[in-house]
Scaffold this active site. Structure first.
Site, PDB file in Angstrom:
ATOM      1  CB  CYS B 105      -0.867  -0.006   1.256  1.00  0.00           C
ATOM      2  SG  CYS B 105      -2.114   1.283   1.236  1.00  0.00           S
ATOM      3  CG  ASN B 209      -6.829   3.785   4.402  1.00  0.00           C
ATOM      4  OD1 ASN B 209      -6.811   2.989   3.464  1.00  0.00           O
ATOM      5  ND2 ASN B 209      -5.920   3.776   5.360  1.00  0.00           N
ATOM      6  CG  HIS B 210      -7.052   2.202  -0.707  1.00  0.00           C
ATOM      7  ND1 HIS B 210      -7.230   0.907  -1.118  1.00  0.00           N
ATOM      8  CD2 HIS B 210      -6.045   2.173   0.198  1.00  0.00           C
ATOM      9  CE1 HIS B 210      -6.362   0.125  -0.494  1.00  0.00           C
ATOM     10  NE2 HIS B 210      -5.641   0.870   0.322  1.00  0.00           N
ATOM     11  CG  PHE B 211      -7.113   9.427  -0.842  1.00  0.00           C
ATOM     12  CD1 PHE B 211      -6.367  10.250  -1.663  1.00  0.00           C
ATOM     13  CD2 PHE B 211      -6.593   9.106   0.409  1.00  0.00           C
ATOM     14  CE1 PHE B 211      -5.128  10.741  -1.252  1.00  0.00           C
ATOM     15  CE2 PHE B 211      -5.358   9.592   0.831  1.00  0.00           C
ATOM     16  CZ  PHE B 211      -4.629  10.411  -0.021  1.00  0.00           C
ATOM     17  CG  HIS B 241      -3.650   5.891   0.272  1.00  0.00           C
ATOM     18  ND1 HIS B 241      -4.433   5.974   1.393  1.00  0.00           N
ATOM     19  CD2 HIS B 241      -2.732   4.940   0.541  1.00  0.00           C
ATOM     20  CE1 HIS B 241      -4.015   5.099   2.293  1.00  0.00           C
ATOM     21  NE2 HIS B 241      -2.983   4.456   1.799  1.00  0.00           N
ATOM     22  CG  HIS B 335       2.167   3.773   3.273  1.00  0.00           C
ATOM     23  ND1 HIS B 335       1.662   4.994   2.901  1.00  0.00           N
ATOM     24  CD2 HIS B 335       1.148   2.911   3.211  1.00  0.00           C
ATOM     25  CE1 HIS B 335       0.377   4.858   2.612  1.00  0.00           C
ATOM     26  NE2 HIS B 335       0.039   3.618   2.804  1.00  0.00           N
ATOM     27  CG  HIS B 410       1.528   5.474   6.989  1.00  0.00           C
ATOM     28  ND1 HIS B 410       1.126   5.674   8.280  1.00  0.00           N
ATOM     29  CD2 HIS B 410       0.533   4.760   6.389  1.00  0.00           C
ATOM     30  CE1 HIS B 410      -0.066   5.102   8.449  1.00  0.00           C
ATOM     31  NE2 HIS B 410      -0.441   4.545   7.332  1.00  0.00           N
ATOM     32  CB  ALA B 412      -3.416  11.975   9.699  1.00  0.00           C
ATOM     33  N   GLY B 413      -2.836   9.048  10.755  1.00  0.00           N
ATOM     34  CA  GLY B 413      -3.153   8.051  11.786  1.00  0.00           C
ATOM     35  C   GLY B 413      -4.551   8.265  12.315  1.00  0.00           C
TER      36      GLY B 413
END
Lengths: 137, 487
Positions: B105, B209-211, B241, B335, B410, B412-413
């Site tokens: 990823c 969370n992919h964008f 991402h 990452h 990698h 914001a978390g």
């Protein structure tokens, strides 16, 4: 409904309670598909899939079961929403019913990447059985 | 498993570091070291991420410390934001959990010659075109199809295979980590199931969370480095991402199954089954490494094809070729990956397997693997934030080689679980709130947007601030989103 999701920072947890192992496995499958397609009632039982998994009836059998369903969904684009499961000492046999994804009627939600071993649990309780599994979103 | 705060020892050791001493639990081979400041540390204590940092310290052959970046949060097995280096010569292990399901990823950043003024009149049209043309969401296949033979070549050769098919240019390769092809890929070790899951997914975004974002550079912190990357204030960029899609998830799953008996077989005591691992020099270890590298190459091809489709959308909207629009690749970083790299450990150079699980390579200037265009400044480190606030470009610093096996954060978390984020979004229209901030967002589901809302994440500025002050990576530019595509 005997399944619920619970909090996990990055992913989603699934908790299932049932009187018997057969029900527990069926409800866990419903829980998994409810993450993918929230409105399970919109999934019609048009196709039937027979599944068989070999293994001792432990938490790993639950893992393998959910994993097999995820694979079936992803490769055949098949949403499943009805399950009959028979667990025995050698593994399980199951019948699952559903239909291919229809973008017009099915609003899809999470892409479940994988079932994880993290916090995987299958145990007896006073009322029957309890399972917990965290899936990777 | 409930969400509980960490109760173990956690001591401050510097302005930006904290320590979990190896005396905390019997079996820890090294300390845990966490990069954070006062603001972040309160958030980090909230869940079981720190317990996971301690768990990783159990792995055989681990070097120096079990490390965690300031965007650390609770994962499965490894925490997300974790870094662990193992030495095969000391019985070091490879752990699929230290890479994650989404092998390679990663993120890439594309620049352009366009400015805010160029995009303003077509902002919504551009985002809608991207949303229509770039496949995203659950169960969605892509427009690129490869025969089984082609797919094997793609996994063996990585992005250079796409170059031969006219779907990449030479500069795309130069500006991709490892040139878009990691050595050691063994496509034959990728299962039929993995290929089945991935064959129509190369060139698709996925969900979670992919964008894909259209962004504007809103601040420059390091002019020479920004110039080297072709970045300037007010410039339009595209950030992507995504990872190895179903193929990579299945490779990880296959490996975890293959490794079920490995701890017993090799006498490894583990506190969490998800950390399952095998010595690098074992059948299981070599098998996983070959398949993991193949999946990593698939992931680089996936991001390459996503970028290719984004370039085509810009061509449609602006009526010029992507070359004329100056849409060159700034850089692409992995990452979620494990790589065999040379590092100095206690004054001695050695080759170690660096697991980066939600952590980005951050090599400094003059490192042999830093591409020619960036040799004098350092490797670009692309840090996505959240869809309402900001994302960053940093450059690797010498401190990363001294402290973190050449690694920085990698993203914001997450700070809010998905369920909490949904509750937090009840009765709100996240898309409208984003529109009020000047962000046009399109997503397949309301829930998807709600789970990924800005409040669900730490402030990426705070995270970046820590790695900057710790001398792991230095700030170059900050971007803010103006268009968001979510699965």
């Amino acid at each position: 409904m005997t399944y619920e999701t619970f909090e996990h920072t990055a992913d989603l947890g699934l908790r299932v309670r049932a009187a018997t192992l057969n029900e527990l496995f069926a409800d866990a499958a419903l829980g998994l598909f409810s993450m993918i397609v929230p409105d399970l009632l919109a999934v019609r039982p048009l196709e039937t899939v027979s599944l068989k998994i070999v293994g001792q009836p432990t938490d790993l059998l639950l893992f393998d079961w959910l994993n097999e369903l995820l694979y079936t969904f992803e490769v055949r684009h098949l949403l499943l929403a009805q399950f009959e499961v028979a667990v025995n000492e050698q593994g399980l046999t199951a019948t699952a019913r559903g239909e291919p994804i229809d973008r017009g009627r099915h609003v899809l939600d999470h892409e479940v990447k994988a079932i994880t071993y993290h916090g995987l649990k299958l145990e007896r309780t006073a009322e029957g059985w309890l399972a917990e599994v965290i899936v990777d979103i | 498993m409930a969400k509980e705060s960490f109760q173990g020892p956690f001591e401050r050791t510097s302005d930006t570091t904290w320590r979990i001493p190896k005396s905390y639990r019997q079996g820890m081979r090294v300390d845990g070291i966490v990069y954070a400041d006062d603001r972040l540390v309160e958030l980090i204590r909230h869940d079981q991420a720190l317990e996971q940092v301690a768990n990783v310290a159990f792995l055989p052959g681990i070097q120096t410390a079990s490390l965690a970046m300031p965007d650390i949060h609770w994962g499965y097995g490894f925490c997300i934001g974790g870094v662990c280096a193992t030495d095969p010569a000391e019985g070091g292990v490879i752990s699929p959990g230290g890479v994650g399901y989404d092998i390679n990823c990663g993120v890439r950043l594309v620049r352009s010659n366009l400015t805010a003024a160029d995009v303003a009149p077509v902002q919504t049209r551009l985002v809608e075109e991207l949303y229509r043309q770039v496949p995203s969401g659950t169960g969605v296949g892509g427009k690129y199809r490869f025969t089984p033979g082609e797919l094997r070549r793609l996994m063996a050769e990585g992005v250079p295979f796409l170059l031969s098919r006219g779907l990449a240019v030479a500069s795309d390769l130069d500006h991709t980590e490892a040139g878009g092809c990691i050595a050691g890929a063994e496509p034959d070790l990728v299962s039929a199931r993995a290929v089945e899951r991935g064959y129509d997914q190369c060139g698709t975004l996925g969900s979670g969370n992919h964008f894909l974002e259209v962004q504007l550079v809103d601040q420059i912190f390091d002019e020479p480095a920004a110039r080297a990357m072709g970045l300037a204030k007010d410039m339009v960029c595209v950030m992507i991402h995504s990872g190895s899609r179903g193929l990579g998830y299945q490779v990880c799953d296959d490996a975890l199954r293959d490794l079920r008996g490995a701890p017993e077989k090799y006498g490894i005591h583990l506190p969490d089954r998800q950390l399952v691992c095998a010595p690098v020099d074992s059948r299981e270890g070599r098998h996983y490494i070959g398949a993991m590298c193949a999946a990593a190459n698939f992931a680089w091809c996936n991001r390459q094809l996503l970028m290719w489709q984004a370039r085509e959308c810009f061509e449609t909207i602006f009526g010029r070729s992507w070359q004329a629009l100056g849409m060159s690749l700034v850089y692409d970083v992995a990452h979620n990956i494990a790589k065999f790299e040379e590092h100095e450990v206690a004054g001695r150079k050695k080759r170690v397997w660096v697991h980066r699980k939600g952590a980005t390579r951050a090599f400094p200037a003059d490192h042999p693997e830093t591409p020619a265009a960036y040799k004098h400044v350092g490797q670009p480190v692309i840090i996505p934030g959240d869809m309402g606030r900001a994302s960053w470009v940093l450059i690797g610093q010498p401190g990363s080689m001294q402290q973190t096996f050449g690694t920085a954060c990698h993203g914001a978390g997450r700070v809010m679980s998905r369920t909490a984020a949904i509750k937090h979004a009840e009765g709100r229209r996240i898309d409208r709130e984003l529109a009020d901030r000047g962000v046009v967002a399109r997503a397949r589901s309301w829930k998807g947007l709600a789970e990924e809302q800005p409040d669900a994440y730490k402030n990426v500025d705070h995270v970046v601030d820590v790695v900057h002050r710790a001398n792991l990576a230095r700030k170059v530019a900050r971007m803010r989103p103006i268009g968001v595509i979510k699965g």
